[in-house]
Structure formats: structure tokens, C-alpha cells
Design an enzyme around this catalytic site. Structure first.
Site, PDB file in Angstrom:
ATOM      1  N   MET A   1      93.984  73.287  68.411  1.00 21.67           N
ATOM      2  CA  MET A   1      93.906  74.152  67.223  1.00 21.67           C
ATOM      3  C   MET A   1      93.096  73.490  66.098  1.00 21.67           C
ATOM      4  SD  MET A   1      97.550  75.978  66.724  1.00 21.67           S
ATOM      5  CE  MET A   1      97.890  77.568  67.479  1.00 21.67           C
TER       6      MET A   1
ATOM      7  N   ILE B   1      98.594  72.119  59.701  1.00 22.71           N
ATOM      8  CA  ILE B   1      98.267  71.147  60.752  1.00 22.71           C
ATOM      9  C   ILE B   1      96.761  70.927  60.799  1.00 22.71           C
ATOM     10  CG2 ILE B   1     100.286  71.656  62.178  1.00 22.71           C
ATOM     11  CD1 ILE B   1      98.260  73.163  64.080  1.00 22.71           C
ATOM     12  N   ASP B   2      95.977  71.889  60.265  1.00 21.47           N
ATOM     13  CA  ASP B   2      94.506  71.816  60.388  1.00 21.47           C
ATOM     14  C   ASP B   2      93.902  70.726  59.495  1.00 21.47           C
ATOM     15  OD1 ASP B   2      94.945  74.036  61.941  1.00 21.47           O
ATOM     16  OD2 ASP B   2      94.335  75.460  60.393  1.00 21.47           O
TER      17      ASP B   2
ATOM     18  N   GLU C   1      89.317  74.723  68.983  1.00 23.14           N
ATOM     19  CA  GLU C   1      89.236  76.185  69.172  1.00 23.14           C
ATOM     20  C   GLU C   1      88.075  76.799  68.394  1.00 23.14           C
ATOM     21  OE1 GLU C   1      92.877  77.878  67.630  1.00 23.14           O
ATOM     22  OE2 GLU C   1      92.476  77.177  65.596  1.00 23.14           O
TER      23      GLU C   1
ATOM     24  N   GLN D   1     101.435  72.563  69.143  1.00 24.63           N
ATOM     25  CA  GLN D   1     100.974  71.638  68.094  1.00 24.63           C
ATOM     26  C   GLN D   1     101.676  71.876  66.762  1.00 24.63           C
ATOM     27  OE1 GLN D   1      96.301  71.338  68.706  1.00 24.63           O
ATOM     28  NE2 GLN D   1      97.181  73.135  69.689  1.00 24.63           N
ATOM     29  N   ARG D   2     102.258  73.050  66.585  1.00 20.23           N
ATOM     30  CA  ARG D   2     102.910  73.352  65.304  1.00 20.23           C
ATOM     31  C   ARG D   2     104.418  73.136  65.364  1.00 20.23           C
ATOM     32  NH1 ARG D   2      99.966  78.682  63.514  1.00 20.23           N
ATOM     33  NH2 ARG D   2     102.061  79.556  63.463  1.00 20.23           N
TER      34      ARG D   2
ATOM     35  N   ASP E   1      95.374  77.213  52.296  1.00 16.23           N
ATOM     36  CA  ASP E   1      94.384  77.798  51.388  1.00 16.23           C
ATOM     37  C   ASP E   1      94.642  79.288  51.148  1.00 16.23           C
ATOM     38  OD1 ASP E   1      93.710  77.846  54.153  1.00 16.23           O
ATOM     39  OD2 ASP E   1      91.750  78.661  53.635  1.00 16.23           O
TER      40      ASP E   1
ATOM     41  N   GLY F   1     101.327  79.974  58.385  1.00 16.45           N
ATOM     42  CA  GLY F   1     101.948  79.594  59.654  1.00 16.45           C
ATOM     43  C   GLY F   1     102.939  78.465  59.473  1.00 16.45           C
TER      44      GLY F   1
HETATM   45  O1  F6P Z   1      96.303  77.218  60.519  1.00 11.07           O
HETATM   46  C1  F6P Z   1      97.181  76.784  61.500  1.00 11.07           C
HETATM   47  C2  F6P Z   1      96.871  77.444  62.824  1.00 11.07           C
HETATM   48  O2  F6P Z   1      97.801  76.957  63.778  1.00 11.07           O
HETATM   49  C3  F6P Z   1      95.449  77.258  63.308  1.00 11.07           C
HETATM   50  O3  F6P Z   1      95.198  75.990  63.835  1.00 11.07           O
HETATM   51  C4  F6P Z   1      95.345  78.386  64.306  1.00 11.07           C
HETATM   52  O4  F6P Z   1      94.003  78.786  64.465  1.00 11.07           O
HETATM   53  C5  F6P Z   1      96.152  79.482  63.650  1.00 11.07           C
HETATM   54  O5  F6P Z   1      97.036  78.850  62.738  1.00 11.07           O
HETATM   55  C6  F6P Z   1      96.949  80.325  64.609  1.00 11.07           C
HETATM   56  O6  F6P Z   1      97.579  81.333  63.894  1.00 11.07           O
HETATM   57  P1  F6P Z   1      98.727  82.260  64.499  1.00 11.07           P
HETATM   58  O7  F6P Z   1     100.010  81.495  64.467  1.00 11.07           O
HETATM   59  O8  F6P Z   1      98.747  83.446  63.615  1.00 11.07           O
HETATM   60  O9  F6P Z   1      98.344  82.578  65.915  1.00 11.07           O
END
Ligand code: F6P
Length: 384
Positions: A189, A146-147, A242, A294-295, A123, A17
Site C-alpha cells: 500500500m 500508514i502511507d 500500489e 498492513q493497517r 490529509d 482509514g
Molecule cells: O491511506 C491508507 C490506505 O491504506 C492506502 O495505503 C490505500 O491505498 C487506501 O488507504 C485503501 O483504502 P480503503 O481502506 O478505502 O480500501
């Protein structure tokens, strides 16, 4: 400095992501390689997919000028692609067909004369890179998410920006909570790790912090909220990850992404907790799901610096002869570890983390019934 004779050109890709600071790493990698070492840089588009499809283009220092502050990734990314198990279509009965395309990736890398890959990802991306390492490609990883859940490093870039965004959101929810005497629940998230929620929860002065690492007992949450509504300030902020789940229950899955190496997408616990609070406490409760906000956006200065340092360090690691390493920060010092130490693993919040202890000490509920500061019974008014 002259490059070691075996490193003349490198490829760089972003996997998984998007995350604030990706462009800052791309910039640092490209500039350090070109300006300091005279190495050519090639950008691989959309993560490993670009390597499979041969979508690779040369990058100059000019190409990365001005991208330090930009969110997202100029290279594009992909969180569905693992060269070892690449979805190539469906069979006549509609079942997905997967193929190992690592040989194809290595062939493309050789065709472009790439002596090493700089892989910026989490990871899952590190695990996906292992197939290429097995075939002889040298991969240097830069930890992104971000996690903040990557094993081997105390921090990944993007985390602090996400915490900043989450904190601002929680701060803003205070206005409505306070004015309307409501409970405001905010779902954040983090997948299976509670780092964002713990840190933003504390930074925003949230009253209840619910983490994936601590199973939630709704009775305990309701008791705490009742005390705050009746004897305390009359409103409450609940920050919920979440990945949080009720004791004895399962995580709530919002949807699954077909053919993704990591198909589960969490979401829905915020609504669930809010509904339970409304029912059990008889108080008006609302939910906000912050999601991909958040991203997004520009990385905060701390992330720009961290990303720049990681990018620079990735090239230094390569130039010092590093093979299949991931750059990390441990105890505030930059170094590198075996890239596979992070692959497919998660770094969760330990239950004895000092921030949890501090939170409990200042009366925050972690929803687990551990005694916390209670509001004292009001003293009868003294009439003089
Ligand atoms: O790993 C980053 C993250 O934003 C997590 O916090 C979240 O669960 C996941 O990716 C969401 O993924 P996507 O962008 O595929 O919905």
C-alpha cells in the site's frame, strides 16, 4: 494544572482509514486532558459522521484503559465524510446530492459545549476539518497514516507498524522464491507515495523496488531479473507500490468508492508486473497483494510511543493557546504547524532520498534502467 478558562471540554474523532496507533493517540489525548488539565473529553463516533449525526459520548480515563495495544479505533472511523460536501441522498434521476453541513456540525459541537476538536487523520481529514475551522471551531490535528505522506511532518504514526508487517511478509516470500527458483512479487500500500515499499523493500533485502515516484521500465526489470536468475542466486523478490506505474502509462485503479472525497483505490500493478516478468523472462512468477493486513494489528512499540507523544503534544498545543494547528515531528523534535499546510497535499519520496542512493549502491533495481551492480560472468573452472 488549571485549564485556561476557555477550554473546559474537547471532542476527539478519528477520520479516514484505520491505522495502528489510533487508540494509543485517543488514550494519550484523553488521559492528558483529564488527568493533567481537568478537561472533559467527548468521543465522536465514526469521524465527522458522528458530528453530523450527533453521536457523541463522554469519555473517562477508565474508558481508554488497556487500548494502547489495540489496532483500529474504539471511536470508529469514516473515509467518505466531508461536512462541506456531505452526500445526503440521490435525486429522482439517481444523481448524488451533496450539501454543506458545516453549520450543523458546529451547532452539534456547541450543543455539547466542545471548546475544541482533536482530529486524528490524514490529509483528507485535515482538508475536511477546514470547513469547521472557517466557522470558528478550534481544531488540533494529529497526523495519521500508514502511507507516511503527510506534508509538514517527517513521520506519521502507523507507518512503522505497516513497514514492520510488510517486511515480515517480504521476508516470508523469500522461502518460496529460494526453494522454487521463482520470482515473488509483493504489492504494498501507500497510495501515491512509495515510503512503505522503499523502507520495507530495503529492510527485507528485496531485489527490485518499484515506487510511484520512479516510472517503471519493464525491459530494465526483465534484464535485472534475467541476470539474477542466470548468474545470481536464481530467485528474486520484487516489492511494488500500489501506486507504481509503467513509464508513459497510468496508475492502475482497482475500483472507485462512490461519494468519497478521495474515490480512487489503487491496485493491480503487482499482477501486471508479475505477468510481464513471466512473459519476458520465462520464469515462474507469483504475486501477493498484502492489502489491509498492513493497517491491522497491534502497533509496534515505536508507534505506541510516537502516538502517545503526538496525543500528549496535541493537548499541550491546545493548552498553550494553539488554534487550528497540526502536531508534527521535524528533525526528531515535536512541534506544530498550521493545520491547513497538510490539507489535500502529499509528501512523496524525493528522488534524491538517501535510501534510494543506498539501495542503488547495494545493487537494488528501481526499475528505471539506472546502472546497478551486475552479476559478473562466471569464470571458467580451473582444472588442476
Ligand atoms: O491511506 C491508507 C490506505 O491504506 C492506502 O495505503 C490505500 O491505498 C487506501 O488507504 C485503501 O483504502 P480503503 O481502506 O478505502 O480500501
Amino acid at each position: 494544572m488549571t485549564p485556561p478558562s476557555n477550554i473546559r471540554r474537547i471532542g476527539v474523532l478519528t477520520g479516514g482509514g484505520d491505522c495502528p496507533g489510533l487508540n494509543a493517540v485517543i488514550r494519550a489525548v484523553t488521559k492528558t486532558a483529564i488527568l493533567q488539565h481537568g478537561i472533559e473529553v467527548a468521543g465522536i463516533e465514526d469521524g465527522f459522521q458522528g458530528l453530523i449525526d450527533d453521536r457523541i459520548h463522554p469519555m473517562t480515563a477508565k474508558d481508554v484503559a488497556g487500548i494502547l495495544v489495540r489496532g483500529g479505533t474504539i471511536l470508529g472511523s469514516n473515509n467518505r465524510c466531508n461536512p462541506r460536501r456531505h452526500h445526503v441522498g440521490d435525486d429522482h434521476e439517481g444523481r448524488p446530492v451533496f450539501r454543506d453541513v458545516t453549520d450543523q456540525c458546529v451547532e452539534v459541537a456547541h450543543r455539547h459545549r466542545l471548546d475544541a476538536l482533536i482530529v486524528i487523520g490524514g490529509d483528507g481529514t485535515m482538508a475536511a476539518a477546514s470547513g469547521l475551522m472557517d466557522k470558528g471551531l478550534n481544531v488540533i490535528g494529529v497526523p495519521k497514516t500508514i502511507d507516511n505522506d503527510i506534508v509538514g511532518t517527517e513521520i506519521s504514526f502507523g507507518f512503522l507498524t505497516a513497514v514492520n508487517t510488510a517486511t515480515e511478509a517480504l521476508d516470508k516470500l523469500h522461502s518460496t522464491a529460494d526453494s522454487h527458483h521463482r520470482v515473488m512479487v509483493c504489492e504494498l500500500m501507500g497510495r501515491n507515495a512509495g515510503w512503505i515499499t522503499l523502507t520495507a523493500g530495503l529492510a527485507s533485502g528485496s531485489d527490485v523496488i518499484l515506487l510511484p515516484e520512479i516510472p517503471v521500465e519493464m525491459e530494465s526489470v526483465a534484464q535485472y531479473i534475467n541476470a539474477r536468475m542466470c548468474k545470481g542466486p536464481g530467485f528474486a523478490i520484487v516489492a511494488v507500490a500500489e501506486g507504481a506505474r509503467l513509464r508513459g502509462g497510468e496508475q492502475i485503479v482497482a475500483h472507485t468508492v462512490a461519494h468519497s472525497p478521495e474515490p480512487t483505490r489503487l491496485g493491480g500493478i503487482g499482477q501486471h508486473v508479475a505477468a510481464a516478468i513471466g512473459r519476458m523472462c520465462g520464469v515462474e512468477t507469483r504475486t501477493t497483494v498484502l492489502g489491509h493486513i498492513q493497517r491491522g494489528g497491534t502497533p509496534i512499540p515505536a508507534d505506541r510511543i510516537l502516538a502517545t507523544h503526538f496525543g500528549y503534544h496535541a493537548i499541550q498545543t491546545l493548552m498553550h493557546g494553539g488554534r487550528n494547528r497540526m502536531v508534527v515531528r521535524q528533525n526528531n523534535i515535536f512541534s506544530d504547524v498550521d493545520l491547513l499546510c497538510a490539507a489535500g497535499k502529499q509528501r512523496l519520496v524525493p528522488l534524491d532520498h538517501p535510501l534510494i542512493a543506498a539501495g542503488r549502491a547495494i545493487g537494488i533495481s528501481f526499475g528505471d534502467g539506472v546502472p546497478h551492480t551486475h552479476y559478473p560472468e562466471p569464470k571458467p573452472a580451473v582444472v588442476v
